[in-house]
Design a protein around this motif. Structure first.
Motif, PDB file in Angstrom:
ATOM      1  N   ALA A 137     -19.425  -8.010  -6.990  1.00 13.87           N
ATOM      2  CA  ALA A 137     -19.514  -7.598  -5.585  1.00 13.87           C
ATOM      3  C   ALA A 137     -20.221  -8.681  -4.777  1.00 13.87           C
ATOM      4  CB  ALA A 137     -20.264  -6.278  -5.475  1.00 13.87           C
ATOM      5  N   GLN A 188     -18.801   3.830   4.212  1.00 19.30           N
ATOM      6  CA  GLN A 188     -18.628   3.466   2.812  1.00 19.30           C
ATOM      7  C   GLN A 188     -19.280   4.503   1.902  1.00 19.30           C
ATOM      8  OE1 GLN A 188     -21.474   0.774   1.356  1.00 19.30           O
ATOM      9  NE2 GLN A 188     -21.032   1.872  -0.526  1.00 19.30           N
ATOM     10  N   LEU A 221     -16.956  -2.938   1.378  1.00 22.04           N
ATOM     11  CA  LEU A 221     -15.723  -3.004   0.593  1.00 22.04           C
ATOM     12  C   LEU A 221     -16.021  -3.503  -0.820  1.00 22.04           C
ATOM     13  CD1 LEU A 221     -12.605  -2.813   0.645  1.00 22.04           C
ATOM     14  CD2 LEU A 221     -12.596  -5.244   1.208  1.00 22.04           C
ATOM     15  N   ALA A 222     -16.841  -4.551  -0.898  1.00 16.99           N
ATOM     16  CA  ALA A 222     -17.176  -5.118  -2.208  1.00 16.99           C
ATOM     17  C   ALA A 222     -17.893  -4.090  -3.073  1.00 16.99           C
ATOM     18  CB  ALA A 222     -18.043  -6.361  -2.027  1.00 16.99           C
ATOM     19  N   SER A 228       0.826  -1.206   0.000  1.00 14.05           N
ATOM     20  CA  SER A 228       0.000   0.000   0.000  1.00 14.05           C
ATOM     21  C   SER A 228       0.864   1.262   0.000  1.00 14.05           C
ATOM     22  CB  SER A 228      -0.947   0.009   1.199  1.00 14.05           C
ATOM     23  OG  SER A 228      -0.210   0.017   2.391  1.00 14.05           O
ATOM     24  N   ALA A 249      -3.328   2.258  -3.194  1.00 12.44           N
ATOM     25  CA  ALA A 249      -4.633   1.992  -3.794  1.00 12.44           C
ATOM     26  C   ALA A 249      -5.697   2.648  -2.917  1.00 12.44           C
ATOM     27  CB  ALA A 249      -4.879   0.495  -3.887  1.00 12.44           C
ATOM     28  N   THR A 250      -6.694   3.201  -3.559  1.00  8.79           N
ATOM     29  CA  THR A 250      -7.713   3.950  -2.823  1.00  8.79           C
ATOM     30  C   THR A 250      -8.413   3.095  -1.786  1.00  8.79           C
ATOM     31  OG1 THR A 250      -8.275   4.334  -5.130  1.00  8.79           O
ATOM     32  CG2 THR A 250      -9.169   5.881  -3.484  1.00  8.79           C
ATOM     33  N   PHE A 251      -8.696   1.844  -2.166  1.00  7.60           N
ATOM     34  CA  PHE A 251      -9.559   1.050  -1.299  1.00  7.60           C
ATOM     35  C   PHE A 251      -8.787   0.199  -0.299  1.00  7.60           C
ATOM     36  CE2 PHE A 251     -12.328   1.302  -5.247  1.00  7.60           C
ATOM     37  CZ  PHE A 251     -12.929   2.463  -4.802  1.00  7.60           C
ATOM     38  N   PHE A 252      -7.453   0.209  -0.392  1.00  4.81           N
ATOM     39  CA  PHE A 252      -6.667  -0.593   0.543  1.00  4.81           C
ATOM     40  C   PHE A 252      -5.629   0.255   1.263  1.00  4.81           C
ATOM     41  CE2 PHE A 252      -8.364  -3.548  -2.530  1.00  4.81           C
ATOM     42  CZ  PHE A 252      -8.772  -4.603  -1.741  1.00  4.81           C
ATOM     43  N   LEU A 286     -17.573  -0.843  -2.872  1.00  3.01           N
ATOM     44  CA  LEU A 286     -16.602   0.170  -3.284  1.00  3.01           C
ATOM     45  C   LEU A 286     -15.799  -0.308  -4.475  1.00  3.01           C
ATOM     46  CD1 LEU A 286     -15.115   1.669  -0.011  1.00  3.01           C
ATOM     47  CD2 LEU A 286     -16.599   2.762  -1.691  1.00  3.01           C
ATOM     48  N   ILE A 287     -15.383  -1.564  -4.438  1.00  7.63           N
ATOM     49  CA  ILE A 287     -14.500  -2.059  -5.494  1.00  7.63           C
ATOM     50  C   ILE A 287     -15.260  -2.338  -6.781  1.00  7.63           C
ATOM     51  CG2 ILE A 287     -12.872  -3.873  -6.152  1.00  7.63           C
ATOM     52  CD1 ILE A 287     -12.267  -4.207  -3.174  1.00  7.63           C
ATOM     53  N   TYR A 288     -16.420  -3.024  -6.670  1.00 10.09           N
ATOM     54  CA  TYR A 288     -17.096  -3.481  -7.883  1.00 10.09           C
ATOM     55  C   TYR A 288     -18.399  -2.761  -8.200  1.00 10.09           C
ATOM     56  CZ  TYR A 288     -13.847  -7.379  -7.808  1.00 10.09           C
ATOM     57  OH  TYR A 288     -12.723  -8.134  -7.821  1.00 10.09           O
TER      58      TYR A 288
END
Lengths: 274, 266, 266
Positions: free
Chosen positions: B130, A228, B119-120, A43, A48-51, B122-124
């Motif tokens: 997702a 989120q 999280l899923a 990282s 990475a934005t999400f990690f 956000l990513i997909y």
């Protein structure tokens, strides 16, 4: 002579024990540590934005959950979870014992139970919201409605399959009904009941989160969704970590209780394996 | 009395009682709103709900949604079981790996899969992927743990026998480890299948990827309560089909093994 | 003549099954006096266990009567104790040795002191004072069967029924347990009905040996064993009279197996 050898040997044994302890600790934390290091390195090298890096998540964890949020969001969630679990276990064992012992009742209810346990529990949330409104009761009811099945069905099965010779022994010694329940039926079913409880715990945790994601303005599930939606990535991760910790804690408490309750069962298994 | 009469009587009795149970339940459902115990607005009549169910069954869009849910279920289950079997076999067979990963597994396994939903998303985004993240994560552990147990369960005497006859590594896997682990594998598959279905529907409800779960949420926001109740029944029937199907597969494939496995409770 | 304790008259048991009715017990009549040790032998599959279960009130007979102390047996009588062949399944693994012995005494109206005394006395009688706090599964098979005997002794029954109790223990343990049974009978005057398939055992233990025919069962012979009450594994078994009796019973059982013996007209 003996004195001499023993003084030589003693430290060696101790160092051996230490070595073994060190080795098992290394095995226990080595791999998770390695994973964390890889994650952190990755990282930082390629943000990475999400990690976000584990350090940032740890910081967010402290900032988010240690403080007033613990009282407003975490404690109520945990309270509902605990209540839901206790009710599930009590209802499951009571009803399961009754259904398991009374054959006509079992035959009457079997198809219905098969059906109800097959319903994915989260779909009950809209129904519960309609009947009970968005209340704490509703959330607890949802948890119980989904989490009661593993205990209930395992108890029925366990009670039903009490060993025939054990039952005949109880009958031949004219042991009373209450005693039979306390000393024969429930202990005999306890391995299955505990297997059910283990599943109940994880289902209850899932339903606690889901019910709050759906219909709530507080609680852990609500918080995580809120983070989120507002792109508070590190905070969201800290919520995931917190849920993970709760899950691990539940599993740990369960395994301690299970070891105590089923000491005899594990003892038998050990003897059989030897 | 005829020779087979007692058994026949018992089966008939079981069937009759089971049917009576279902009829009784439907009757109670019909009576509760009729008697005003719960307003029909909140608990629609059983007859209305069943009628709606009949309408849905004639609707193509409904079947498409069933298809979407079952596709997510199937893909998730496939990915999870292949990954879990491969990883579980390797880790289970190598003591070093088993020791090294033990704490990691014990920590990751109890994490509620739904915690990963944000999280899923956000990513997909609102997509099948997702949902798959959630389904795979949940059903993976069910399989994985069973495979680990299964591979570790090889009987000591059987293993010594294999060693004394100098069976090769591949022979040992083929004739010793696989047959021992197979019952566990099937149990894991059955558990994973029902978990995967629960998470497939849940994901559709929370993530809003198309499928039965989203249909339920849409009916709810449209205050179409008859529709909600009808769809709840549909998910129950799907779950029932999955449970019965996999129990049948498990029993079929292990008919030779039942006696050995009979007592084990996990 | 001692008073009659147990009276079995024209007992008959027919099992119903899908493949046809099986007449397990044809017509059995015998009686047993208080303080007697009676052994029942017969070829395997002759319905010995069925007979015992009928006597113990665990199984309903198809015809005939069983009377204990002049009272007809319809359910398990309170003044009777059973020792099963499957010690592993008749002792409760979640209770300690002491707990197992104590369980049947719980509802007898006894003071704490009296109860403890009964338990201690029974454990001492079988030589298990040291193992009171252990669990049954920590003990060897022979010791587990001793626990089951202690449980029956503490219960203070008027008649003790033993169903092939030593069939599953090794030969040396078996000899010890046989002497234990003889001692309980001699020192405590216990009435014991002992079922076995071992001809030597029946002659060594019994004051009377009842030989059963093959199924559908009837009493083929009721033989008095005229050996001295003080018996010893070495000297008694070496007596010419022992050998004679043994040979006689052996021949009877062989005849029973071949179905040569003719059932007397009722």
């Amino acid at each position: 002579m003996t004195l001499y050898t023993s003084t030589i040997r003693l430290p060696r044994q101790r160092s051996h024990a230490w070595k073994r302890l060190g080795e098992s600790t290394l095995f226990a934390i080595g791999f998770p540590f390695l994973l964390l290091v890889i994650w952190a390195a990755w990282s930082t090298a390629a943000p990475a934005t999400f990690f976000p890096s584990p350090v940032i998540i740890a910081q967010a964890f402290v900032d988010t959950w240690i403080g007033p949020a613990f009282v407003t969001d975490v404690l109520p969630s945990l309270g509902r979870l605990a209540l839901g679990i206790i009710l599930s276990i009590v209802i499951g064992i009571t009803a399961g014992t009754l259904i398991g012992l009374v054959r006509w009742l079992r035959e009457l209810l079997e198809p219905l139970l098969e059906f109800f346990r097959a319903i994915p529990p989260p779909v009950l949330i809209p129904v519960a919201m309609l009947l009970l409104g968005i209340t704490d009761t509703m959330k607890v009811v949802v948890i119980v409605a989904g989490a009661v099945w593993p205990v209930l069905l395992n108890t029925i099965e366990g009670v039903r399959s009490t060993d025939s010779v054990m039952t005949e022994t109880a009958r031949s010694f004219a042991i009373t009904r209450a005693e039979r329940l306390r000393y024969l039926v429930l202990p005999a079913a306890s391995p299955r009941i505990m297997a059910g409880v283990r599943q109940t715990l994880s289902v209850a945790l899932i339903l606690m989160v889901i019910s709050e994601m759906f219909a709530s303005s507080s609680g852990l599930g609500y918080r995580i969704t809120y983070f989120q939606r507002n792109y508070l990535i590190a905070e969201m991760w800290s919520g995931i970590v917190l849920l993970g910790l709760i899950g691990v804690l539940l599993a740990a408490v369960f395994s301690i209780v299970e070891k105590r309750v089923l000491r005899w069962y594990h003892g038998i298994k050990e003897v059989e394996r030897a | 009395m005829a020779p087979s009469s007692t058994r026949a009587v018992r089966t008939t009795r079981k069937l009759a009682l089971g049917t009576a149970g279902i009829v009784g339940f439907l009757l109670a459902w019909q009576l509760i709103p009729a008697l005003g115990i719960i307003s029909p607005q909140y608990l629609p009549y059983a007859t209305d709900t069943l009628a709606r169910l009949g309408e849905e069954f004639r609707d193509l869009e409904f079947w498409r949604n069933v298809g979407r849910t079952m596709l997510a279920w199937f893909l998730g289950l496939m990915i999870a079981s292949v990954a879990a079997t491969a990883l579980g076999t390797i880790i289970g067979l190598v003591p070093f790996l088993r020791r090294a990963t033990h704490t990691t597994v014990e920590f990751l396994r109890p994490i509620p899969s739904v915690a990963l939903i944000p999280l899923a998303i956000l990513i997909y985004g609102i997509q099948l992927q997702a949902a798959l993240v959630i389904i795979v994560f949940a059903s993976f552990w069910q399989m994985f743990v069973q495979v680990l147990y299964g591979v570790a369960d090889v009987d000591a005497v059987a293993r010594d026998t294999a060693r004394s006859f100098a069976l090769s590594r591949s022979e040992r896997v083929r004739y010793l480890i696989l047959p021992t682990a197979l019952p566990y594998l099937m149990t894991g598959l059955r558990l994973a299948a029902s978990v995967a279905l629960i998470l497939a529907v849940t994901a559709e409800m929370v993530i809003s990827n198309p499928g039965l779960g989203r249909m339920i949420v849409h009916s709810q926001s449209a205050s179409d309560w008859v529709g909600v109740y009808a769809l709840v029944i549909v998910t129950g029937l799907l779950g029932l089909a999955v449970n019965l199907g996999f129990r049948l597969i498990e029993r079929r494939s292990l008919s030779w093994h039942q006696s050995v496995r009979g007592e084990i409770v996990l | 003549m001692r008073e009659t304790l147990l009276q079995v008259e024209h007992l008959k048991k027919v099992y119903e099954s899908s493949t046809g009715n099986v007449e397990a017990i044809g017509d059995i009549s015998f009686s047993m006096s208080a303080g007697e040790l009676v052994c029942i032998v017969g070829p395997s599959g002759c319905g010995k266990t069925t007979l015992l279960k009928c006597i113990a009130g665990l199984l309903r007979s198809t015809g005939g009567t069983v009377e204990l102390d002049g009272k007809r047996v319809t359910g398990p009588p309170p003044n009777m104790a059973l020792v099963f062949q499957e010690y592993g399944r008749s002792l409760y693994p979640w209770l300690t040795v002491r707990g197992n012995v104590e369980l049947p005494l719980k509802h007898k109206k006894l003071s704490r002191v009296e109860r403890d005394q009964l338990i201690d006395d029974a454990l001492e009688a079988v030589g298990l004072e040291q193992a009171a706090k252990s669990y049954p599964w920590q003990l060897s098979g022979g010791m587990q069967q001793r626990v089951a005997i202690a449980r029956a002794v503490a219960y203070q029954p008027e008649v003790l029924i033993m169903d092939e109790p030593f069939a599953a223990v090794d030969a040396q343990t078996r000899a010890d347990l046989e002497d234990l049974v003889r001692r309980l009978h001699l020192e405590r005057g216990m009435s014991i009905l002992f079922v076995t398939h071992d001809i030597d055992e029946s002659v060594y233990l019994g004051e009377r040996v009842i030989v059963l025919s093959k199924s559908p069962t009837w009493v083929q012979e009721d033989l008095t064993i005229d050996l001295a009450p003080e018996r010893d594994q070495i000297t008694t078994r070496a007596l010419p009279r022992f050998t004679e009796l043994r040979t006689h019973v052996y021949e009877q059982v062989q005849r029973a197996k071949r179905g040569q013996a003719v059932r007397p007209a009722a």
